[in-house]
Design an enzyme around this catalytic site. Structure first.
Site, PDB file in Angstrom:
ATOM      1  N   LYS A  52      75.947   9.897 -51.037  1.00 14.55           N
ATOM      2  CA  LYS A  52      76.704   9.294 -52.143  1.00 14.55           C
ATOM      3  C   LYS A  52      77.024   7.830 -51.829  1.00 14.55           C
ATOM      4  O   LYS A  52      76.894   6.962 -52.691  1.00 14.55           O
ATOM      5  CB  LYS A  52      77.978  10.110 -52.408  1.00 14.55           C
ATOM      6  CG  LYS A  52      77.667  11.445 -53.090  1.00 14.55           C
ATOM      7  CD  LYS A  52      78.822  12.424 -53.089  1.00 14.55           C
ATOM      8  CE  LYS A  52      78.351  13.781 -53.612  1.00 14.55           C
ATOM      9  NZ  LYS A  52      79.360  14.840 -53.526  1.00 14.55           N
ATOM     10  N   GLN A  96      85.442  15.636 -51.481  1.00  5.08           N
ATOM     11  CA  GLN A  96      84.291  16.496 -51.227  1.00  5.08           C
ATOM     12  C   GLN A  96      84.756  17.940 -50.977  1.00  5.08           C
ATOM     13  O   GLN A  96      85.605  18.181 -50.122  1.00  5.08           O
ATOM     14  CB  GLN A  96      83.503  15.958 -50.015  1.00  5.08           C
ATOM     15  CG  GLN A  96      82.217  16.699 -49.725  1.00  5.08           C
ATOM     16  CD  GLN A  96      81.164  16.551 -50.817  1.00  5.08           C
ATOM     17  OE1 GLN A  96      80.938  15.473 -51.341  1.00  5.08           O
ATOM     18  NE2 GLN A  96      80.513  17.652 -51.155  1.00  5.08           N
ATOM     19  N   ASP A 119      84.327  13.749 -60.738  1.00  7.06           N
ATOM     20  CA  ASP A 119      83.692  15.063 -60.602  1.00  7.06           C
ATOM     21  C   ASP A 119      83.967  15.932 -61.829  1.00  7.06           C
ATOM     22  O   ASP A 119      83.329  16.962 -62.025  1.00  7.06           O
ATOM     23  CB  ASP A 119      84.251  15.785 -59.363  1.00  7.06           C
ATOM     24  CG  ASP A 119      83.310  15.707 -58.169  1.00  7.06           C
ATOM     25  OD1 ASP A 119      82.108  15.463 -58.384  1.00  7.06           O
ATOM     26  OD2 ASP A 119      83.789  15.891 -57.039  1.00  7.06           O
TER      27      ASP A 119
END
Ligand code: NAP
Length: 290
Positions: A52, A96, A119
């Protein structure tokens, strides 16, 4: 033989489009910024976070990485997220998952400012997806829809079966297929007659997390098969939830693993970060309309 849906190539297009958008924003004095928070030492999570970061750099997106030890106290994680919520240079926050044992994922997600929740896991964003009025779409299902759109595969009126009902893949995937007028069935570990249901699918999405779970006898000839799985086979080799070789002989379209859904997820994260930067600069006083 099925046509391969090349997630690597499509994601490269999206990344290039995103880089152009980033440049346009920079010309206006806005540098999109993403903060990635990694807690613990899970090797897969470390790999994803590194990918990422690299993808951000390539697209011209500013990124910050926060690597915290596995024994981080929940309150310290809340503090960090709250600081990032108020940090002007940061438009997107990604924690994460999975978090190490002892940390409550739901509370951490709820701490993220919904306008920075790239997200799209915050309940506010999940609810918005449900009613079709969203800020961001969760990266993996959004990436799959983008692949289908760019391959001109319409799901309208078709029987779509999603195997898996996780909050991050299965459920939002089903919702996006429904928004595109698919007739959607969600299967899970308690589903009866799973094989039969899968065999009816015109579009079959496998998000189970079990290597080669979808076998050829579960697939209707001519179906479009999307493999979300990132699994390891008996030799430790990366594979998907779909038994690729035999299934690709009878499907019309199939996504490979690797090189299918995975690269799309990262491309959509970049796009969401740019969207977040645009929204936050258009609505600076956004907290009032949360
Ligand atoms: P998850 O949270 O473990 O969910 C798995 C789902 O599969 C659950 O809903 C579970 O049902 C269902 N399931 C398990 N065994 C089953 C069975 N025998 N029959 C029918 N359904 C069954 O996994 P996830 O986070 O959704 O991820 C799924 C896979 O996608 C994993 O391999 C993951 O690594 C991969 N993934 C890839 C990407 C990417 O970017 N490519 C992104 C995210 C995830 P219950 O709900 O009943 O337990």
């Amino acid at each position: 033989m099925a046509k391969l849906i090349d997630g690597k190539a499509i994601s490269a297009q999206i990344k290039a489009e995103t880089a152009l958008e980033v440049q346009e924003l920079k010309d206006k004095g806005i540098i999109p910024g993403l903060a990635v928070v990694l807690v613990g030492n899970d090797p897969a999570s470390q790999t994803y976070v590194n990918l990422k970061e690299k993808a951000c750099a390539a697209a011209g997106i500013y990124s910050e990485k926060y690597a915290l030890p596995a024994n981080t106290h929940q309150d310290d994680l809340f503090d960090l997220v709250n600081r990032l919520n108020h940090k002007k240079e940061i438009h997107g926050i990604l924690v994460q998952l999975p978090l190490p044992d002892g940390l409550d994922e739901e509370s951490v997600i709820e701490t993220i400012d919904p306008w920075k929740d790239v997200d799209a896991f915050h309940p506010s964003n999940v609810g918005r997806i449900m009613i079709g009025n969203y800020r961001f779409l969760p990266c993996t299902p959004a990436g799959i829809m983008e692949m289908l759109h760019r391959e001109k595969i319409s799901v309208a009126g078709k029987k779509c079966v999603v195997v898996g009902r996780s909050n991050i893949v299965g459920k939002p995937m089903a919702m996006l297929l429904l928004h595109d007028n698919g007739t959607v069935t969600i299967c899970h570990s308690k589903t009866k007659d799973l094989e039969e249901i899968c065999r009816c699918a015109d579009v079959l999405v496998a998000a189970v997390g079990k290597p080669k779970f979808i076998t050829a006898d579960m697939v209707k000839p001519g179906a479009c098969v999307v493999d979300v799985g990132m699994d390891r086979d008996e030799n430790g080799k990366l594979c998907g939830d779909v038994d690729f070789e035999p299934v690709s002989r009878l499907a019309s379209y199939i996504t490979p693993v690797p090189g299918g859904v995975g690269p799309m997820t990262i491309a959509m994260l970049l796009r969401n970060t740019v969207t977040a930067a645009k929204i936050q600069n258009a609505i600076p006083d956004r907290q009032k309309v949360c």
